[in-house]
Scaffold this active site. Sequence first.
Site, PDB file in Angstrom:
ATOM      1  N   GLY A 135      15.828 -15.154 -51.301  1.00 33.08           N
ATOM      2  CA  GLY A 135      16.686 -14.678 -52.385  1.00 33.08           C
ATOM      3  C   GLY A 135      16.006 -13.615 -53.220  1.00 33.08           C
ATOM      4  O   GLY A 135      14.954 -13.089 -52.848  1.00 33.08           O
ATOM      5  N   ASN A 136      16.631 -13.278 -54.330  1.00 38.31           N
ATOM      6  CA  ASN A 136      16.051 -12.304 -55.256  1.00 38.31           C
ATOM      7  C   ASN A 136      16.326 -12.772 -56.690  1.00 38.31           C
ATOM      8  O   ASN A 136      17.011 -13.760 -56.897  1.00 38.31           O
ATOM      9  CB  ASN A 136      16.625 -10.907 -54.986  1.00 38.31           C
ATOM     10  CG  ASN A 136      18.118 -10.854 -55.179  1.00 38.31           C
ATOM     11  OD1 ASN A 136      18.618 -10.952 -56.287  1.00 38.31           O
ATOM     12  ND2 ASN A 136      18.848 -10.719 -54.070  1.00 38.31           N
ATOM     13  N   ARG A 137      15.786 -12.030 -57.653  1.00 43.58           N
ATOM     14  CA  ARG A 137      15.817 -12.519 -59.038  1.00 43.58           C
ATOM     15  C   ARG A 137      17.011 -12.032 -59.845  1.00 43.58           C
ATOM     16  O   ARG A 137      17.029 -12.167 -61.064  1.00 43.58           O
ATOM     17  CB  ARG A 137      14.502 -12.178 -59.723  1.00 43.58           C
ATOM     18  CG  ARG A 137      13.339 -12.992 -59.142  1.00 43.58           C
ATOM     19  CD  ARG A 137      12.021 -12.667 -59.825  1.00 43.58           C
ATOM     20  NE  ARG A 137      12.167 -12.605 -61.256  1.00 43.58           N
ATOM     21  CZ  ARG A 137      11.672 -11.645 -62.026  1.00 43.58           C
ATOM     22  NH1 ARG A 137      10.985 -10.667 -61.491  1.00 43.58           N
ATOM     23  NH2 ARG A 137      11.864 -11.666 -63.324  1.00 43.58           N
TER      24      ARG A 137
END
Length: 224
Positions: free
Chosen positions: A33-35
């Site tokens: 995932g990413n932030r």
Amino acid sequence: GRRGDPRRDLAGKHVVITAGGTREPLDPVRFLGNRSSGKQGVALAQAALARGAWVTLIAANLEVPAPASADVRRVGTALELDAAVTDAAAHADVVIMAAAVADYRPAAVRADKIKKDDTGDSLLLELTRNPDILAGLAAAGRPGRLLIGFAAETEPDADRLLALGRTKMARKGCDFLVLNRVGWTEGFASDRNEITVLDRRGDIVCEASGSKLSVAERILDLIV
Ligand code: CTP
Ligand code: CA
């Protein structure tokens, strides 16, 4: 003032906004995932609704609540986001790609949890490139539909950041590109944002900083 007398300058317009960050499953319990929090995309949806638009919010793993009056479509992965936005964009006047889309997904999703005993001291993951959704929408664009991309970059130097934005604009073919700097502390989780918007020629058409809602209003001003 705006609060008592809201501008309805998007009345009758269908605005499609992608928000949040995609998650690419590795196995039943893990993902890449990413932030991205989804805050800027949700602020755009709130602002567009207040200005009278009909809003479809394509929501990828938001950390904030989606506005109740939006038509919310929940997605997880980049491929799901691609399908949802392609569908919604068919009748849209404006498409805003604020979501952080994974550039790659695991080449294979394991049916069972990956076990340490089967992999040893290091684990190599094979990833497959996801489609570039924004570039695809631009290539299949129709006259009268506005397409807005985002570019989150970690480049600290302002001139080099602008150069990166111009190169990305040329590659994407959207109508406006919203450029902002992100890092370990800037951008994602924050309630504030600082943006530079480029037009098709790479010219700066807007610079704004402040709350994500105020930045959203400035982006919508350009769209109007
Ligand atoms: N985007 C997309 N599909 C992807 C990746 C990104 O539609 N597979 C969109 C994002 O939603 C954003 C814009 O493209 O609006 C720019 O995303 P960004 O990650 O900054 O650009 P990339 O083209 O992926 O380039 P890179 O990550 O290598 O800088
Ligand atoms: Ca990317």
